[in-house]
Scaffold this active site. Sequence first.
Site, mmCIF file in Angstrom:
data_model
loop_
_atom_site.group_PDB
_atom_site.id
_atom_site.type_symbol
_atom_site.label_atom_id
_atom_site.label_comp_id
_atom_site.label_asym_id
_atom_site.label_seq_id
_atom_site.Cartn_x
_atom_site.Cartn_y
_atom_site.Cartn_z
ATOM 1 N N ARG A 38 0.832 -1.212 0.000
ATOM 2 C CA ARG A 38 0.000 0.000 0.000
ATOM 3 C C ARG A 38 0.868 1.263 0.000
ATOM 4 O O ARG A 38 0.529 2.260 -0.638
ATOM 5 C CB ARG A 38 -0.938 -0.032 1.213
ATOM 6 C CG ARG A 38 -2.005 1.028 1.121
ATOM 7 C CD ARG A 38 -3.187 0.767 2.034
ATOM 8 N NE ARG A 38 -4.299 1.593 1.649
ATOM 9 C CZ ARG A 38 -4.791 2.584 2.386
ATOM 10 N NH1 ARG A 38 -4.279 2.822 3.573
ATOM 11 N NH2 ARG A 38 -5.793 3.320 1.959
ATOM 12 N N HIS A 41 0.451 4.082 -2.791
ATOM 13 C CA HIS A 41 0.048 5.461 -2.459
ATOM 14 C C HIS A 41 1.141 6.489 -2.753
ATOM 15 O O HIS A 41 0.853 7.642 -3.033
ATOM 16 C CB HIS A 41 -0.407 5.562 -1.002
ATOM 17 C CG HIS A 41 -1.825 5.138 -0.807
ATOM 18 N ND1 HIS A 41 -2.657 5.661 0.160
ATOM 19 C CD2 HIS A 41 -2.579 4.244 -1.487
ATOM 20 C CE1 HIS A 41 -3.846 5.088 0.068
ATOM 21 N NE2 HIS A 41 -3.817 4.215 -0.915
ATOM 22 N N TRP A 68 -10.343 -8.934 2.427
ATOM 23 C CA TRP A 68 -11.103 -9.296 1.223
ATOM 24 C C TRP A 68 -11.090 -10.810 1.005
ATOM 25 O O TRP A 68 -11.961 -11.345 0.333
ATOM 26 C CB TRP A 68 -10.494 -8.617 0.002
ATOM 27 C CG TRP A 68 -10.629 -7.126 -0.030
ATOM 28 C CD1 TRP A 68 -11.661 -6.422 -0.623
ATOM 29 C CD2 TRP A 68 -9.732 -6.149 0.519
ATOM 30 N NE1 TRP A 68 -11.432 -5.069 -0.474
ATOM 31 C CE2 TRP A 68 -10.271 -4.867 0.215
ATOM 32 C CE3 TRP A 68 -8.544 -6.211 1.236
ATOM 33 C CZ2 TRP A 68 -9.649 -3.669 0.603
ATOM 34 C CZ3 TRP A 68 -7.923 -5.032 1.615
ATOM 35 C CH2 TRP A 68 -8.466 -3.777 1.313
ATOM 36 N N HIS A 119 -6.057 -5.722 -3.446
ATOM 37 C CA HIS A 119 -7.060 -6.106 -2.450
ATOM 38 C C HIS A 119 -7.182 -7.619 -2.279
ATOM 39 O O HIS A 119 -8.035 -8.081 -1.516
ATOM 40 C CB HIS A 119 -8.402 -5.446 -2.786
ATOM 41 C CG HIS A 119 -8.346 -3.950 -2.586
ATOM 42 N ND1 HIS A 119 -9.395 -3.109 -2.858
ATOM 43 C CD2 HIS A 119 -7.330 -3.153 -2.118
ATOM 44 C CE1 HIS A 119 -9.024 -1.845 -2.582
ATOM 45 N NE2 HIS A 119 -7.781 -1.857 -2.142
HETATM 46 C C1 HEM Z 1 -10.355 2.337 -6.464
HETATM 47 C C2 HEM Z 1 -9.144 2.078 -6.020
HETATM 48 C C3 HEM Z 1 -8.828 1.821 -4.586
HETATM 49 C C4 HEM Z 1 -9.501 2.188 -3.453
HETATM 50 C C5 HEM Z 1 -10.760 3.011 -3.345
HETATM 51 C C6 HEM Z 1 -8.770 1.618 -2.321
HETATM 52 C C7 HEM Z 1 -9.135 1.770 -1.002
HETATM 53 C C8 HEM Z 1 -8.546 1.110 0.060
HETATM 54 C C9 HEM Z 1 -8.937 1.225 1.441
HETATM 55 C C10 HEM Z 1 -10.078 2.094 1.961
HETATM 56 C C11 HEM Z 1 -8.138 0.421 2.167
HETATM 57 C C12 HEM Z 1 -8.131 0.198 3.677
HETATM 58 C C13 HEM Z 1 -6.981 0.926 4.358
HETATM 59 C C14 HEM Z 1 -6.903 0.641 5.835
HETATM 60 O O1 HEM Z 1 -7.917 0.809 6.506
HETATM 61 O O2 HEM Z 1 -5.823 0.238 6.308
HETATM 62 C C15 HEM Z 1 -7.232 -0.220 1.254
HETATM 63 C C16 HEM Z 1 -6.271 -1.138 1.616
HETATM 64 C C17 HEM Z 1 -5.360 -1.670 0.765
HETATM 65 N N1 HEM Z 1 -5.200 -1.343 -0.570
HETATM 66 FE FE1 HEM Z 1 -6.467 -0.237 -1.683
HETATM 67 N N2 HEM Z 1 -7.688 0.941 -2.797
HETATM 68 C C18 HEM Z 1 -7.672 1.040 -4.158
HETATM 69 C C19 HEM Z 1 -6.719 0.517 -5.010
HETATM 70 C C20 HEM Z 1 -5.609 -0.183 -4.609
HETATM 71 C C21 HEM Z 1 -4.502 -0.542 -5.466
HETATM 72 C C22 HEM Z 1 -4.390 -0.170 -6.940
HETATM 73 C C23 HEM Z 1 -3.611 -1.237 -4.691
HETATM 74 C C24 HEM Z 1 -2.287 -1.851 -5.061
HETATM 75 C C25 HEM Z 1 -1.991 -2.347 -6.222
HETATM 76 C C26 HEM Z 1 -4.176 -1.315 -3.364
HETATM 77 C C27 HEM Z 1 -3.593 -1.967 -2.307
HETATM 78 C C28 HEM Z 1 -4.119 -2.025 -1.034
HETATM 79 C C29 HEM Z 1 -3.573 -2.871 0.015
HETATM 80 C C30 HEM Z 1 -2.384 -3.825 -0.105
HETATM 81 C C31 HEM Z 1 -4.363 -2.646 1.149
HETATM 82 C C32 HEM Z 1 -4.222 -3.325 2.505
HETATM 83 C C33 HEM Z 1 -3.291 -2.548 3.401
HETATM 84 C C34 HEM Z 1 -3.062 -3.204 4.742
HETATM 85 O O3 HEM Z 1 -3.367 -4.378 4.918
HETATM 86 O O4 HEM Z 1 -2.561 -2.499 5.630
HETATM 87 N N3 HEM Z 1 -5.369 -0.637 -3.341
HETATM 88 N N4 HEM Z 1 -7.492 0.232 -0.029
#
Ligand code: HEM
Length: 293
Positions: free
Chosen positions: A62, A66, A207, A191
């Site tokens: 992430r 970001h 997820w 995700h």
């Molecule tokens: C429409 C696009 C996206 C939205 C709206 C979105 C939104 C989110 C949100 C709300 C979280 C939760 C964060 C938390 O509470 O810790 C999250 C987690 C995460 N996202 Fe996304 N995301 C998007 C695209 C992506 C992309 C493109 C990637 C990487 C290729 C990604 C990788 C991750 C990962 C790895 C987590 C988990 C982080 C953790 O476990 O600490 N996301 N995302």
Amino acid sequence: MRNLLLGTLAFGTAGYYYYNKEQFTQLAKPKLDYQAVKSDIADILEQQGWDGYNHIGPVLVRLGWHASGTYNKADKTGGSDGATMRFNKEQNDPANAGLHHAQKFLEPIKAKHPGISYADLWVLASYVAIEEMGGPKIDFTPGRKDAPSEASCPPNGRLPDASKGSSHIRDVFYRMGLNDREIVALIGGGHGIGKCHSDRSGYEGPWTNAPTTFTNLYFKELFDKTWTQKKWNGPLQYEDNTKKLMMLPADLEIRNDPEFKRIALEYKENKEAFFKDFASAFKKLTELGFKQF
Ligand code: HEM
């Protein structure tokens, strides 16, 4: 005579240095051993007590995403070059809540290998995390530099909002210069690992049931399960019948939008195509704004 001799000697030495500057610089600055940096990153991925599954791979992915996803193709601002999330302005973008943990986990690596920029380190760490979790190997191209001050931060608010629909998702990713296929591959890969945290984004839960293994399970869960609105005090999100897994409103757009759906169904059936497309899309994402190109 003696002075003339000394002078000639000094001049000659300076001249020799000047003409061999390249070699001198190389001697003074040994090449970074990226293989050693990679293996040191791999060694810190397991962290006792982190997220209930003792693995920081997802939060590192992430961080890489970001740091990169702020890119604006139109004016070439934002992106992974600069590591501008080190500064309060970008760190305080609500979308980045919790990512200071990821930055902190990497500090011992930066201390051991001071020659690597933070900007390169964050991207390399996300590649190592993906590979170590069973995902594709992504070739790393170094060369990002660290911006000197907050003045280089892109405006906040450029990252996607999980409560919004497909037109918002397209606006954000098209702004970066990415297409529908890249969008689906990236979201499905990102995700398929990790979880949401109510104290960071407000959302809660993973997820898939394998949050530290990189797979195409996200697509299987998305299509094979029935997703119903979760009844709770938090923001609108969806849960499966076990109430253990979750989907964001933005995730369900991947199932509901006809073009996203077509691509996602392909990735559900064809893991190899998904891995291949994810690897090239993630490399492209993490090289946005990389001045070398
Ligand atoms: C429409 C696009 C996206 C939205 C709206 C979105 C939104 C989110 C949100 C709300 C979280 C939760 C964060 C938390 O509470 O810790 C999250 C987690 C995460 N996202 Fe996304 N995301 C998007 C695209 C992506 C992309 C493109 C990637 C990487 C290729 C990604 C990788 C991750 C990962 C790895 C987590 C988990 C982080 C953790 O476990 O600490 N996301 N995302």
